[in-house]
Write a protein that holds these residues in place. Structure first.
Motif, PDB file in Angstrom:
ATOM      1  N   VAL A 193      -3.822   1.130  -0.152  1.00  0.00           N
ATOM      2  CA  VAL A 193      -4.224  -0.100  -0.843  1.00  0.00           C
ATOM      3  C   VAL A 193      -5.680  -0.450  -0.518  1.00  0.00           C
ATOM      4  CG1 VAL A 193      -3.791  -2.580  -1.033  1.00  0.00           C
ATOM      5  CG2 VAL A 193      -1.866  -0.989  -0.953  1.00  0.00           C
ATOM      6  N   MET A 194      -6.045  -0.351   0.748  1.00  0.00           N
ATOM      7  CA  MET A 194      -7.425  -0.664   1.125  1.00  0.00           C
ATOM      8  C   MET A 194      -8.416   0.315   0.498  1.00  0.00           C
ATOM      9  SD  MET A 194      -7.142  -3.401   2.793  1.00  0.00           S
ATOM     10  CE  MET A 194      -8.906  -3.490   3.029  1.00  0.00           C
ATOM     11  N   GLU A 195      -8.014   1.575   0.426  1.00  0.00           N
ATOM     12  CA  GLU A 195      -8.876   2.587  -0.207  1.00  0.00           C
ATOM     13  C   GLU A 195      -9.078   2.268  -1.687  1.00  0.00           C
ATOM     14  OE1 GLU A 195      -9.027   7.472  -0.751  1.00  0.00           O
ATOM     15  OE2 GLU A 195      -7.225   6.475  -0.006  1.00  0.00           O
ATOM     16  N   ASP A 196      -8.005   1.865  -2.379  1.00  0.00           N
ATOM     17  CA  ASP A 196      -8.106   1.529  -3.802  1.00  0.00           C
ATOM     18  C   ASP A 196      -8.975   0.289  -4.022  1.00  0.00           C
ATOM     19  OD1 ASP A 196      -6.515   3.667  -4.404  1.00  0.00           O
ATOM     20  OD2 ASP A 196      -4.658   2.503  -4.621  1.00  0.00           O
TER      21      ASP A 196
ATOM     22  N   VAL B 176     -19.386   3.330   2.698  1.00  0.00           N
ATOM     23  CA  VAL B 176     -19.694   4.739   2.425  1.00  0.00           C
ATOM     24  C   VAL B 176     -18.485   5.424   1.791  1.00  0.00           C
ATOM     25  CG1 VAL B 176     -20.394   6.952   3.418  1.00  0.00           C
ATOM     26  CG2 VAL B 176     -21.324   4.803   4.330  1.00  0.00           C
ATOM     27  N   ASP B 177     -17.370   5.455   2.512  1.00  0.00           N
ATOM     28  CA  ASP B 177     -16.148   6.080   1.994  1.00  0.00           C
ATOM     29  C   ASP B 177     -15.021   5.780   2.974  1.00  0.00           C
ATOM     30  OD1 ASP B 177     -14.457   7.516   0.375  1.00  0.00           O
ATOM     31  OD2 ASP B 177     -15.840   9.222   0.146  1.00  0.00           O
ATOM     32  N   SER B 178     -13.796   6.091   2.574  1.00  0.00           N
ATOM     33  CA  SER B 178     -12.652   5.929   3.472  1.00  0.00           C
ATOM     34  C   SER B 178     -11.639   7.045   3.214  1.00  0.00           C
ATOM     35  CB  SER B 178     -11.977   4.566   3.262  1.00  0.00           C
ATOM     36  OG  SER B 178     -11.534   4.439   1.933  1.00  0.00           O
ATOM     37  N   GLU B 179     -10.781   7.258   4.188  1.00  0.00           N
ATOM     38  CA  GLU B 179      -9.790   8.348   4.112  1.00  0.00           C
ATOM     39  C   GLU B 179     -10.483   9.667   3.795  1.00  0.00           C
ATOM     40  OE1 GLU B 179      -6.644   7.962   4.977  1.00  0.00           O
ATOM     41  OE2 GLU B 179      -6.856   5.802   5.236  1.00  0.00           O
ATOM     42  N   LEU B 180     -11.645   9.877   4.400  1.00  0.00           N
ATOM     43  CA  LEU B 180     -12.440  11.061   4.092  1.00  0.00           C
ATOM     44  C   LEU B 180     -12.083  12.170   5.080  1.00  0.00           C
ATOM     45  CD1 LEU B 180     -14.763  12.149   2.313  1.00  0.00           C
ATOM     46  CD2 LEU B 180     -16.352  11.389   4.090  1.00  0.00           C
ATOM     47  N   ARG B 181     -11.702  13.310   4.555  1.00  0.00           N
ATOM     48  CA  ARG B 181     -11.371  14.446   5.399  1.00  0.00           C
ATOM     49  C   ARG B 181     -12.662  15.193   5.756  1.00  0.00           C
ATOM     50  NH1 ARG B 181      -6.812  17.379   6.466  1.00  0.00           N
ATOM     51  NH2 ARG B 181      -5.631  16.127   4.987  1.00  0.00           N
TER      52      ARG B 181
ATOM     53  N   PHE C  80       4.495   2.698   6.363  1.00  0.00           N
ATOM     54  CA  PHE C  80       3.890   1.374   6.238  1.00  0.00           C
ATOM     55  C   PHE C  80       2.367   1.486   6.370  1.00  0.00           C
ATOM     56  CE2 PHE C  80       2.309  -2.643   7.767  1.00  0.00           C
ATOM     57  CZ  PHE C  80       3.075  -3.603   7.134  1.00  0.00           C
ATOM     58  N   GLY C  81       1.910   2.233   7.389  1.00  0.00           N
ATOM     59  CA  GLY C  81       0.482   2.413   7.567  1.00  0.00           C
ATOM     60  C   GLY C  81      -0.160   3.187   6.436  1.00  0.00           C
ATOM     61  N   SER C  82       0.541   4.189   5.903  1.00  0.00           N
ATOM     62  CA  SER C  82      -0.011   4.982   4.798  1.00  0.00           C
ATOM     63  C   SER C  82      -0.206   4.130   3.553  1.00  0.00           C
ATOM     64  CB  SER C  82       0.913   6.168   4.501  1.00  0.00           C
ATOM     65  OG  SER C  82       1.003   7.030   5.622  1.00  0.00           O
ATOM     66  N   ILE C  83       0.791   3.265   3.259  1.00  0.00           N
ATOM     67  CA  ILE C  83       0.683   2.393   2.084  1.00  0.00           C
ATOM     68  C   ILE C  83      -0.479   1.409   2.264  1.00  0.00           C
ATOM     69  CG2 ILE C  83       1.851   0.597   0.748  1.00  0.00           C
ATOM     70  CD1 ILE C  83       4.478   2.030   1.307  1.00  0.00           C
ATOM     71  N   LEU C  84      -0.599   0.842   3.460  1.00  0.00           N
ATOM     72  CA  LEU C  84      -1.686  -0.096   3.725  1.00  0.00           C
ATOM     73  C   LEU C  84      -3.047   0.586   3.556  1.00  0.00           C
ATOM     74  CD1 LEU C  84      -2.813  -2.795   4.709  1.00  0.00           C
ATOM     75  CD2 LEU C  84      -2.442  -2.013   7.060  1.00  0.00           C
TER      76      LEU C  84
ATOM     77  N   TYR D 221      -1.484  -8.316   5.559  1.00  0.00           N
ATOM     78  CA  TYR D 221      -2.396  -7.456   6.321  1.00  0.00           C
ATOM     79  C   TYR D 221      -3.678  -7.226   5.524  1.00  0.00           C
ATOM     80  CZ  TYR D 221       0.591  -5.999  10.228  1.00  0.00           C
ATOM     81  OH  TYR D 221       1.333  -5.971  11.380  1.00  0.00           O
ATOM     82  N   VAL D 222      -3.552  -6.962   4.222  1.00  0.00           N
ATOM     83  CA  VAL D 222      -4.724  -6.706   3.377  1.00  0.00           C
ATOM     84  C   VAL D 222      -5.646  -7.917   3.373  1.00  0.00           C
ATOM     85  CG1 VAL D 222      -5.476  -6.324   0.992  1.00  0.00           C
ATOM     86  CG2 VAL D 222      -3.568  -4.999   1.935  1.00  0.00           C
ATOM     87  N   ILE D 223      -5.110  -9.095   3.175  1.00  0.00           N
ATOM     88  CA  ILE D 223      -5.925 -10.315   3.144  1.00  0.00           C
ATOM     89  C   ILE D 223      -6.598 -10.544   4.485  1.00  0.00           C
ATOM     90  CG2 ILE D 223      -5.866 -12.801   2.802  1.00  0.00           C
ATOM     91  CD1 ILE D 223      -5.492 -11.109   0.251  1.00  0.00           C
ATOM     92  N   GLN D 224      -5.877 -10.268   5.567  1.00  0.00           N
ATOM     93  CA  GLN D 224      -6.462 -10.456   6.897  1.00  0.00           C
ATOM     94  C   GLN D 224      -7.639  -9.496   7.120  1.00  0.00           C
ATOM     95  OE1 GLN D 224      -5.563 -12.868   8.806  1.00  0.00           O
ATOM     96  NE2 GLN D 224      -6.861 -12.386  10.563  1.00  0.00           N
ATOM     97  N   ILE D 225      -7.484  -8.236   6.667  1.00  0.00           N
ATOM     98  CA  ILE D 225      -8.585  -7.259   6.803  1.00  0.00           C
ATOM     99  C   ILE D 225      -9.791  -7.703   5.982  1.00  0.00           C
ATOM    100  CG2 ILE D 225      -9.258  -4.871   6.310  1.00  0.00           C
ATOM    101  CD1 ILE D 225      -6.364  -4.070   6.898  1.00  0.00           C
ATOM    102  N   LEU D 226      -9.543  -8.160   4.765  1.00  0.00           N
ATOM    103  CA  LEU D 226     -10.637  -8.596   3.904  1.00  0.00           C
ATOM    104  C   LEU D 226     -11.363  -9.812   4.497  1.00  0.00           C
ATOM    105  CD1 LEU D 226      -8.977  -8.166   0.384  1.00  0.00           C
ATOM    106  CD2 LEU D 226     -10.690  -6.691   1.455  1.00  0.00           C
TER     107      LEU D 226
END
Length: 627
Positions: A533-536, A615-620, A526-530, A597-602
């Motif tokens: 989506v936010m990264e996209d 800057v970026d997200s999900e950055l290793r 669930f967290g990975s999908i969320l 969740y997405v709408i709430q974050i936005l």
């Protein structure tokens, strides 16, 4: 009904046209009212004799008369018309016999079969083979016919021959298991929005994993199973499964009783030559199955054709569900008879087959309450009160018949071994010994020798799993120490501290746990999908200032958000980024929750804008860290 018609015909005509001058009945048991009336009419005409086993009875055998109540038509009938066999032939009276009874408690059904091996080995007493006469005077009795195959596998080589005299239930055979899965498949079929027929993965995997199907189409089955797991396919289109002739026979929809009956028959015939059409070629030898499995398949085929003939003859219109229920009920009554040499070898038989037979040694399995005697009412639509009122057999009558079989069985045996399962499994298995054992112990004061067998468990030393740090393994480890190579995370370091071998297998060699089809989204996924989506959503704004207007436009375009969620499901849940499918059921509810969740974050980010630059997200991030 036939017996009643005969009796009424005799009573009307006051004669019985039989081609015999004398009729002798031996071993009467559990007569119905019609049978009792028929025997009375034959006795009145003076053409019938009745012989009953009434020799000198031991304490256990005397229990038959006490247990058999007035409902037992056989005991009631013979009181008036019996001819005592020993007195008629002036045979010497029998010596009173008190069998040596041993009661063994084992915490397993299959453990009882394994104990049979030990008991037969002891009877052989170190000899290479059990004596033929000794084997013939020994019987293994199975109140639970499902134990037949385990018992056969447990017979030691010291037993020269085996004779099976019982019916094996058809529902316990491999072909019945396959057909049960096929019928369950038909119930679970659904039609997708695009009109395609889809199959539920549980029934599909059960059918594809069946050894008949694997044997027939191994080349197609393995890739299909791998694809279902890899892509997490919960519902699979039937067209994707129909890759061979046999699979095309199975994975298709039937909508009427006529289609279903032809479907099942075609499937039996289509098992790649495993089942021949005996009607067309009785001498045909099928390929790929042993003789026992051929017999199983043939009996299922004959039961199915008989069912179809009855349905056609009745002219009754029924649904597919009704037809399936009737077929299931009919299959439950079918037992496959085994043919053998009754006067040779160890005798393996059911309870009913022990009638009028005497053995020196008896090994009786499943002496559990609910199995011996069996639990449950007789299959009848007539309620108990009407059966009792009109003198029809009731469960008390059935219990008395079982009691007769038990006491008659052990009456002349010298050694009797009773085995029962001590496990408790809800209401189905209570682990309670049969009431007959309590009757022997408290009513007839026959004290069995109680034993609790123990199995010798030899724990061999597990071979050490050791991986040397040489060659490719060493080079893989050294790659973690250099710049730009694989990196260590906190979880992999913890794995190494807990178990270096697990670290080597998972991180260095890349071995992963076996994947399974999951129908629901777990918390981690669930967290990975969320996150995906936010990264996209934020990707177009990389390196730019995020404004309230832009965030407002994203929240307004709900369809685009839904599409990104579906894309994330395709990639992370279905493991196929090109297979973006409409979400249904629980997955649809999960997607709607992720959308909230997405709408709430936005909305939260909108309150911060334009105060931040994305800057970026999900950055290793990889860095050198001294340990």
């Amino acid at each position: 009904m036939i017996a009643r018609d005969v009796v009424e015909c005799i009573q009307r005509d006051e004669a019985c046209e039989l081609p015999y001058s004398r009729v002798v009945f031996v071993g009467l048991n559990a007569l119905t009212k019609s049978e009792e009336a028929l025997l009375e009419e034959l006795q009145k005409q003076g053409i019938a004799d009745f012989y009953w086993d009434c020799g000198t009875m031991s304490a256990a055998e005397d229990g038959v008369n006490r247990v058999m109540d007035k409902d037992n038509r056989a005991s009631h009938f013979i009181r008036d018309y019996i001819r005592r066999f020993p007195s008629e032939l002036d045979l010497p009276p029998e010596e009173p016999n008190e069998p040596e009874i041993t009661l063994m408690a084992l915490p397993s059904r299959i453990g009882q079969a394994k104990q049979v091996h030990e008991l037969l080995q002891r009877m052989a007493d170190g000899r290479a083979q059990m004596d033929e006469e000794e084997a013939l005077r020994t019987a293994i009795v199975l109140p639970d016919e499902q134990l037949l195959i385990p018992v056969l596998n447990a017979i030691p080589h010291t037993v020269p021959h085996i004779n099976i005299t019982l019916g094996y239930p058809l529902t316990g055979t491999p072909v019945a298991t396959l057909m049960e899965s096929v019928l369950a498949l038909q119930k679970s079929l659904r039609t997708a929005d695009d009109g395609r027929v889809e199959c539920y993965h549980r029934e599909v995997t059960a059918i594809l994993n069946h050894r008949y199907i694997r044997q027939a189409d191994a080349g197609a089955v393995t890739p299909l199973l791998r694809d279902i797991t890899a892509r997490n396919r919960i519902y699979i289109p039937a067209a994707d499964l129909a890759q061979t002739d046999l699979l095309r026979l199975i994975f298709r929809r039937v909508s009427s009783v006529g289609e279903l009956s032809r479907y099942l028959i075609d499937l039996l015939k289509g098992l790649n030559g495993i089942f021949p059409d005996r009607n067309e070629d009785p001498d045909a030898e099928p390929v790929g199955m042993d003789a026992l499995e051929r017999e199983f398949t043939y009996h299922y085929y004959t039961t199915l054709t008989r069912m179809n003939d009855l349905v056609d003859a009745s002219g009754i219109t029924m649904t597919v569900d009704t037809y399936t229920r009737l077929l299931t009920r009919l299959l439950e009554t079918v037992a496959i008879p085994f043919r053998g040499e009754p006067l040779s070898g160890l005798q393996i038989m059911g309870v009913l087959e022990t009638r009028v037979l005497d053995f020196d040694r008896l090994i009786i399995l499943s002496v559990n309450e609910g199995v011996f005697p069996s639990r449950g009412a007789a299959p009848s639509f007539i309620p108990y009160t009407l059966r009792r009122g009109f003198g029809l057999p009731t469960f008390e009558h059935r219990d008395s018949v079982w009691a007769y079989h038990f006491y008659r069985m052990i009456a002349r045996a010298r050694h009797v071994t009773l085995l029962y399962d001590t496990r408790t499994d809800g209401f189905r298995t209570t682990g309670e010994v049969s009431r007959f054992v309590h009757q022997l112990r408290y009513h007839y004061e026959v004290k069995p020798h109680e034993q609790t067998p123990t199995f010798a468990i030899a724990s061999s030393r597990a071979p050490a799993l050791r991986i040397e740090k040489t060659g490719e393994v060493l080079r893989s480890l050294e790659a973690f120490l250099g710049e730009g190579g694989p990196a260590l995370s906190a979880s992999t370091i913890n794995n190494y501290i807990d178990c270096p071998l697990r670290f080597c297998l998972s991180t260095v060699m890349g071995l992963q746990e076996e994947e399974e089809v999951t129908e629901s989204v777990e918390h981690r996924l669930f967290g990975s999908i969320l996150h995906r989506v936010m990264e996209d959503i934020y990707r177009p704004m990389r390196g730019a200032t995020v404004t309230k207007a832009w965030l407002g436009s994203v929240m307004a375009d709900r369809e685009a958000v839904k599409q990104k969620i579906a894309q994330a499901f395709a990639e992370l849940f279905f493991h196929d980024k090109d297979d973006v499918r409409p979400l249904t059921g629980q997955n649809l509810l999960t997607a709607e929750m992720i959308e909230k969740y997405v709408i709430q974050i936005l909305r939260y980010d909108q309150r911060m804008a334009p105060a931040f630059i994305y800057v970026d997200s999900e950055l290793r991030i990889t860095a050198t860290f001294p340990l």
